[in-house]
Structure formats: structure tokens, C-alpha cells
Design an enzyme around this catalytic site. Structure first.
Site, PDB file in Angstrom:
ATOM      1  N   PRO A  47       0.841  -1.204   0.000  1.00 36.94           N
ATOM      2  CG  PRO A  47       0.080  -0.968   2.198  1.00 36.94           C
ATOM      3  CD  PRO A  47       0.793  -1.919   1.289  1.00 36.94           C
ATOM      4  CB  ALA A  57      -3.126   4.197   4.540  1.00 39.95           C
ATOM      5  CE1 TYR A  90       0.001   7.298  10.136  1.00 40.16           C
ATOM      6  CE2 TYR A  90       0.831   5.281   9.147  1.00 40.16           C
ATOM      7  CZ  TYR A  90       0.802   6.663   9.211  1.00 40.16           C
ATOM      8  OH  TYR A  90       1.566   7.412   8.354  1.00 40.16           O
ATOM      9  NE  ARG A 128       2.490  -3.112   5.012  1.00 42.09           N
ATOM     10  CZ  ARG A 128       3.252  -2.346   4.228  1.00 42.09           C
ATOM     11  NH1 ARG A 128       3.234  -1.046   4.359  1.00 42.09           N
ATOM     12  NH2 ARG A 128       3.993  -2.885   3.277  1.00 42.09           N
ATOM     13  CG  LEU A 166      14.968  -0.894   1.104  1.00 43.29           C
ATOM     14  CD1 LEU A 166      16.194  -0.475   1.887  1.00 43.29           C
ATOM     15  CD2 LEU A 166      14.931  -0.164  -0.244  1.00 43.29           C
ATOM     16  N   GLY A 172       7.191  -2.077  -2.916  1.00 43.70           N
ATOM     17  CA  GLY A 172       6.754  -0.692  -2.879  1.00 43.70           C
ATOM     18  C   GLY A 172       7.476   0.153  -3.912  1.00 43.70           C
ATOM     19  NE  ARG A 173      11.086   2.622  -0.582  1.00 41.29           N
ATOM     20  CZ  ARG A 173      11.909   2.654   0.444  1.00 41.29           C
ATOM     21  NH1 ARG A 173      12.521   3.795   0.767  1.00 41.29           N
ATOM     22  NH2 ARG A 173      12.152   1.575   1.162  1.00 41.29           N
TER      23      ARG A 173
HETATM   24  C1  FNR Z   1       4.421   3.963   1.716  1.00 43.08           C
HETATM   25  N1  FNR Z   1       4.220   3.009   2.708  1.00 43.08           N
HETATM   26  C2  FNR Z   1       2.947   2.809   3.204  1.00 43.08           C
HETATM   27  N2  FNR Z   1       2.702   1.809   4.095  1.00 43.08           N
HETATM   28  C3  FNR Z   1       1.452   1.520   4.492  1.00 43.08           C
HETATM   29  O1  FNR Z   1       1.265   0.604   5.269  1.00 43.08           O
HETATM   30  N3  FNR Z   1       0.399   2.254   3.995  1.00 43.08           N
HETATM   31  C4  FNR Z   1       0.559   3.284   3.123  1.00 43.08           C
HETATM   32  O2  FNR Z   1      -0.408   3.874   2.639  1.00 43.08           O
HETATM   33  C5  FNR Z   1       1.885   3.622   2.757  1.00 43.08           C
HETATM   34  N4  FNR Z   1       2.144   4.682   1.943  1.00 43.08           N
HETATM   35  C6  FNR Z   1       3.380   4.814   1.344  1.00 43.08           C
HETATM   36  C7  FNR Z   1       3.572   5.764   0.318  1.00 43.08           C
HETATM   37  C8  FNR Z   1       4.790   5.831  -0.352  1.00 43.08           C
HETATM   38  C9  FNR Z   1       4.958   6.812  -1.475  1.00 43.08           C
HETATM   39  C10 FNR Z   1       5.836   4.959   0.020  1.00 43.08           C
HETATM   40  C11 FNR Z   1       7.174   4.987  -0.711  1.00 43.08           C
HETATM   41  C12 FNR Z   1       5.672   4.076   1.049  1.00 43.08           C
HETATM   42  C13 FNR Z   1       5.267   2.013   3.022  1.00 43.08           C
HETATM   43  C14 FNR Z   1       5.306   0.953   1.926  1.00 43.08           C
HETATM   44  O3  FNR Z   1       4.105   0.217   1.864  1.00 43.08           O
HETATM   45  C15 FNR Z   1       6.457  -0.035   2.148  1.00 43.08           C
HETATM   46  O4  FNR Z   1       6.259  -0.740   3.343  1.00 43.08           O
HETATM   47  C16 FNR Z   1       7.816   0.664   2.213  1.00 43.08           C
HETATM   48  O5  FNR Z   1       7.949   1.591   1.158  1.00 43.08           O
HETATM   49  C17 FNR Z   1       8.958  -0.342   2.166  1.00 43.08           C
HETATM   50  O6  FNR Z   1       8.892  -1.131   1.006  1.00 43.08           O
HETATM   51  P1  FNR Z   1       9.802  -0.786  -0.310  1.00 43.08           P
HETATM   52  O7  FNR Z   1       9.359   0.534  -0.833  1.00 43.08           O
HETATM   53  O8  FNR Z   1      11.223  -0.757   0.157  1.00 43.08           O
HETATM   54  O9  FNR Z   1       9.509  -1.917  -1.258  1.00 43.08           O
END
Ligand code: FNR
Length: 370
Positions: free
Chosen positions: A28, A64, A190, A238, A313, A335-336
Site C-alpha cells: 500500500p 491506507a 497509526y 499489516r 527494500l 513498494g518503491r
Molecule cells: C508507503 N508506505 C505505506 N505503508 C502503508 O502501510 N500504507 C501506506 O499507505 C503507505 N504509503 C506509502 C507511500 C509511499 C509513497 C511509500 C514509498 C511508502 C510504506 C510501503 O508500503 C512499504 O512498506 C515501504 O515503502 C517499504 O517497502 P519498499 O518501498 O522498500 O519496497
């Protein structure tokens, strides 16, 4: 067939569960893109999420989503508490399903981390004052959740019941919108995490005190949602599996909570994140840094019908395949890396040598390197 592209079922209390075409999940990710600050997902969300469907993922988790207006992280967050929001979610889910991908929504309440500035370039950080469009946040207790945030107002017992009811109402709407799965947001500091962690929950009533009391709000939310969410659809969560702070919430408490949620409330999917509370937390960020937490929970939940997904990551196809092949998790959330390459899953399939004929529902996959 590499494990990453071996289908996976998210179990449900009744029926066969939710079949995923592969084990690559979109994590998410809030977009902070709302036209009228009314919580209604827009065309932006359709293209953002739709690209992942066309990009070959097995499950897309929508960002979220506030179960009530004051539970949004910022005024730019989506919600699922009125009809206009529900219609907009339905349009997105319908497109995702047309591409053969399953759709989950992350239902959340930001608690004392609500009413913050959106994480967009040029925006300040911290709480948006009421005078300029913010609102008074509610939390597990009176006071700021983190340094730099304004004080939240602690929820009374009847107010807690209202928030639990808001989760259930949003779950009903999620079903009406066509979602296949719900992910409860109990991570990242949260509201649910604020109740879980001894760092932030200093209540002395039945919602605080010992670990059983601190987990009560989360257990009540899971129970209320499971009651209205169809029994053939999976309910996930989560978690932040650790605060990374001595004396904080940790992986063993997480395992005890998850066993209870699985056994008593039909929770069958856990996405394992970490952090979000504790101003001084030292987080060892690096490739796959949260995978050991997922591995520990996979071990502690063995024998139960619970799918564990690792996140944080995970950027590379071989890395993802190694996590699955070594039994550290059943799925990976991306994610990213997926923001940078919405075709990440299709690219991973090509890289891992999956024959193109084995990837159904994705007519555009040549974009990914076959
Ligand atoms: C997030 N992350 C995040 N987590 C979550 O539980 N709900 C959310 O809405 C969000 N929003 C969000 C927006 C953006 C732009 C980013 C980059 C990250 C965290 C995300 O789900 C994830 O756990 C982390 O980014 C780590 O994973 P990656 O990016 O390393 O694959």
C-alpha cells in the site's frame, strides 16, 4: 516455475480462499492526490494502480484508506466512509479485476498521526493546525504520539466502540466495492499500533495495561470486520513487528497477537513491516532489512492457515525468489521498486526465465523484456 510465479492462495474461513496468480504483491502506498480533500480516489489512483495490474502483479493493495474522516493521515488521503468514495473504489477494483489481478484495500485509522501535512515536495512536516484546515487527532492516550506532532485526544471507551464500528462499516463498503481482501493497518505508528505498543499505550483501563489489554482494540477491530466481511474473502493485517526500541512492541508480542488473530478472528494474511513509533528508534535500513522479522513470524505461525508476506527494500527478482525459496515468507510486497517500474513483476518473470505463455492476463508483457 520459480516460486515467485507459483500461484498462491490467501485462505478464508469458508471456501477455497483467494487465488493469486503469483506471489508478487503491491504494498500500500499513499498518493496524497485527492482533488477536493474529500477522500475520493481519482483518475490518478486508477492509472497508478492499474499500471501494476497490467505489470503482472498477483495482488494490488490500495493505499491506507481512512475508515472515518478524522482517521486520514492527511486531508489528501483516500477514505471509504461515504457513497462517492465507494463508487470511486468500485471503478478501480473493476479495472484491476479485468486484468486478472486481485484487489485488497488497506483500511486504517491514523489516530494521533492524523491531520499531518501530506508527504509531498515543498510541504512542511508535522501536524496541520486546526486554524488552517487540520483537525484534532484522537489517539490511544492524550498527548503527542511522536515529538513534533500536536497532542492527540485520548479516546474514551464509547469512542473506541465508534471507531471499531467505523472499521466494520468500511469493510461493508469494501465488499460492496468488490474488493477481494482487506488489510488492516496495524503498522507504522497509526492508531492500532498506538494501542499495541507500550511506548504509546499508557492506558490503565481494559484497552491498556498488560499485553492482552493493549491488543484488545486490534482484536475488537478484527472481530468486527470479520463479522461483516464475507467468510469466503480473506482478512489480512499489516504489522510493525518491532518498534526497534528497547521496551517497545517486539516480534514475540507480534507472534502472540497473530496466533490469536488467526485462531479466534480468522486473520489469514500478515504483511510484516516495522517501526513508526519511538522517536529514538535506530532502524538498520538495508536490502531486505525486515525479512528476518517475516521469517520469524513464518516460523512462529507454521501449521496455521496464514500467509506471510515480507516487505521492505525487496527490489530484485533474484532477491525475492531467494526469500521465498529459503522459506522466509510465502510472498513479497513491493513498494518503491514498483513505483520506479510498474512492470516489476513482468520483468521479474522474464529475468527468472518464466515462459511468456505461463503468464496469463497480461497482454502487454513484452514491455517487460521478453
Ligand atoms: C508507503 N508506505 C505505506 N505503508 C502503508 O502501510 N500504507 C501506506 O499507505 C503507505 N504509503 C506509502 C507511500 C509511499 C509513497 C511509500 C514509498 C511508502 C510504506 C510501503 O508500503 C512499504 O512498506 C515501504 O515503502 C517499504 O517497502 P519498499 O518501498 O522498500 O519496497
Amino acid at each position: 516455475m520459480p516460486l515467485l510465479f507459483t500461484p498462491l492462495t490467501l485462505p478464508a474461513p469458508q471456501g477455497p480462499g483467494l487465488a493469486l496468480r503469483n506471489r508478487a504483491i503491491i504494498a500500500p502506498m499513499c498518493q496524497y492526490v485527492i482533488d477536493a480533500e474529500d477522500g475520493v480516489p481519482t483518475d490518478w489512483h486508477l492509472q497508478h494502480l492499474g499500471a501494476f495490474a497490467a505489470g503482472g502483479f498477483g495482488l494490488v493493495t490500495v493505499e491506507a484508506t481512512g475508515v472515518e474522516a478524522r482517521g486520514r493521515i492527511s486531508a489528501r488521503d483516500v477514505g471509504l466512509y461515504d457513497d462517492a468514495q465507494q463508487r470511486a473504489h468500485q471503478r478501480i477494483v473493476s479495472f484491476l479485476r479485468s486484468q486478472g489481478v486481485a484487489a485488497a484495500v488497506q483500511l486504517g485509522h491514523a489516530g494521533g498521526k492524523a491531520s499531518t501535512y501530506p508527504a509531498l515536495p515543498g510541504q512542511p512536516s508535522g501536524t496541520v493546525p486546526v486554524a488552517v484546515g487540520g483537525w484534532t487527532a484522537v489517539g490511544a492516550v492524550d498527548g503527542p504520539v511522536l515529538p513534533g506532532l500536536d497532542a492527540a485526544k485520548g479516546l474514551s471507551t464509547p469512542e473506541i466502540a465508534e471507531v471499531v464500528a467505523a472499521f466494520a462499516a468500511a469493510a461493508r463498503r469494501a465488499d460492496a466495492a468488490g474488493y477481494d481482501a482487506i488489510q488492516l493497518h496495524a503498522a507504522h505508528g497509526y492508531l492500532m499500533h498506538q494501542f499495541l505498543s507500550p511506548l504509546t499505550n499508557t492506558r490503565t483501563d481494559g484497552y491498556g495495561g498488560d499485553e492482552y489489554g493493549r491488543t484488545r482494540f486490534t482484536r475488537e477491530v478484527a472481530a468486527a470486520v470479520r463479522e461483516v466481511w464475507p467468510a469466503h474473502k480473506p482478512l489480512g493485517i499489516r504489522v510493525s513487528a518491532t518498534d526497534w526500541v528497547d521496551g517497545g512492541w517486539d516480534v514475540h508480542a507480534t507472534a502472540r497477537l497473530l496466533r490469536r488473530l488467526a485462531d479466534e478472528h480468522g486473520v489469514t494474511w500478515v504483511d510484516v513491516s516495522s517501526g513508526g513509533l519511538g522517536g529514538g528508534a535506530e532502524i538498520p535500513v538495508g536490502p531486505g532489512y525486515q525479512v528476518p522479522l517475516a521469517a520469524e513470524l513464518t516460523r512462529q505461525l507454521a501449521g496455521r492457515p496464514v500467509v506471510v508476506s515480507a516487505v521492505g527494500l525487496v527490489v530484485d527478482a533474484v532477491q525475492a525468489e531467494t526469500i521465498l525459496a529459503t522459506g522466509q515468507a510465502h510472498a513479497v510486497s513491493i513498494g518503491r521498486a514498483a513505483l520506479r517500474d510498474p512492470h516489476w513483476a513482468a520483468s521479474a518473470a522474464a529475468r527468472l526465465g518464466v515462459p511468456r505463455t505461463e503468464i496469463p492476463h497480461a497482454p502487454q508483457l513484452w514491455r517487460a523484456g521478453w
